[in-house]
Design an enzyme around this catalytic site. Structure first.
Site, mmCIF file in Angstrom:
data_model
loop_
_atom_site.group_PDB
_atom_site.id
_atom_site.type_symbol
_atom_site.label_atom_id
_atom_site.label_comp_id
_atom_site.label_asym_id
_atom_site.label_seq_id
_atom_site.Cartn_x
_atom_site.Cartn_y
_atom_site.Cartn_z
ATOM 1 N N PRO A 1 0.838 -1.212 0.000
ATOM 2 C CA PRO A 1 0.000 0.000 0.000
ATOM 3 C C PRO A 1 0.868 1.256 0.000
ATOM 4 O O PRO A 1 1.941 1.270 0.591
ATOM 5 C CB PRO A 1 -0.777 -0.103 1.316
ATOM 6 N N GLU A 2 0.400 2.280 -0.692
ATOM 7 C CA GLU A 2 1.127 3.543 -0.729
ATOM 8 C C GLU A 2 0.361 4.590 0.075
ATOM 9 O O GLU A 2 -0.678 4.288 0.664
ATOM 10 C CB GLU A 2 1.338 3.972 -2.189
#
Ligand code: ZN
Length: 293
Positions: free
Chosen positions: A2-3
């Site tokens: 995830p960013e």
């Protein structure tokens, strides 16, 4: 992995149910994730009220009345589910689907409000630590993290300075968490496309010889902020609306102009190029060789 937009949408989903609530009961169903849980993890949480839920880079930070901060990282595959009287939700806007297999429910927070917050993580690269608030900025995981891309301090000057002496590609420079926090493969590709800069371009070219930002640095900072803000807006609306029929959050490819779009036409008006995939530092990069120079 995830960013920043994914993590921030998770934070926004958890904040209303965790802030102001007390950990009535905590279940740690195994001794560790990526690292062992802290000593007396459950005891140090139970009875504490969450005074605020913040974020730094990809770390969620729950401030506790004890003066400690519960630092949480989703790792590769982690997610939270929120169960309340009116049903269950999974906050966050993830490109890759998240597991709902109960066998991977490793931590459960029973909040005093009656809400249950469950951390699920099949690959167990997630992380939960307790750090005294006063020592947080010096913590090894936090102290070397670069500026928040959506903060006011992140501007062309700062980016040019960070890149001036780097002899790496723009792709590698932007993926470096010391240069800017929270960007990964997806949003680096997207930002470079919007700024019309090749991922292969040398990062030094963001700065003049005297270290001042070039117009490229200005364009890139604007593109990074735009891409992240758009993802956050989409994430906000996806909390309920974009579930697949099986209840899992699915792909949001329509957010992306180049990422995972190899062979498709470049969406830049009038470009006519085709999105290509190359490998840089072992990771796929998607870009348009015609309009990204
Ligand atoms: Zn193009």
């Amino acid at each position: 992995m995830p960013e920043l937009p994914e993590v921030e949408t998770v934070r926004r989903g958890l904040a209303p149910v965790m802030e102001g609530a007390r950990f009535a009961r905590v279940e740690a169903r195994r001794p560790d994730l990526r690292r062992p849980f802290p000593k007396n993890f459950v005891k140090r949480l139970e009875g504490q009220t969450v005074t605020g839920l913040g974020r730094r880079a990809k770390y969620l930070l729950a401030d506790l009345t004890s003066g400690e901060v519960l630092l949480m990282h989703l790792g590769m595959s982690g997610s939270f589910r929120v169960a309340a009287e009116d049903g269950e939700t999974m906050p966050g806007d993830f490109h890759h689907e998240r597991s709902q297999d109960r066998a991977h429910d490793h931590v459960v927070f029973h909040m005093s409000s009656g809400v249950r917050v469950t951390f699920n993580d099949p690959r167990r690269f997630g992380l939960m630590l307790l750090v005294p608030r006063a020592l947080l900025s010096d913590h090894p995981l936090i102290r070397e993290v670069g500026p928040e891309p959506l903060g006011n301090a992140f501007d062309a000057d700062l980016l040019a300075r960070a890149c001036a002496r780097k002899n790496t590609s723009l792709k590698a420079a932007l993926s470096d968490q010391k240069v800017v926090a929270g960007l990964g493969n997806i949003y680096v590709c997207e930002a470079l496309h919007r700024a019309r800069l090749s991922p292969k371009r040398n990062a030094r070219t963001l700065a003049t010889r005297s270290g001042k930002p070039t117009p490229r640095a200005e364009a890139l900072v604007g593109a990074i902020k735009d891409v992240l803000n758009e993802a956050l807006r989409a994430g906000g609306s996806s909390l309920r609306d974009h579930r697949r029929t099986n209840g899992e959050l699915g792909y949001f490819q329509h957010h992306f102009r180049v990422y995972d779009r190899e062979g498709q036409p470049c969406p830049t008006p009038g470009c006519g190029g085709t999105v290509r995939r190359i490998v840089q530092n072992g990771r796929s990069t998607f870009y348009c060789p015609r309009c990204q120079k």
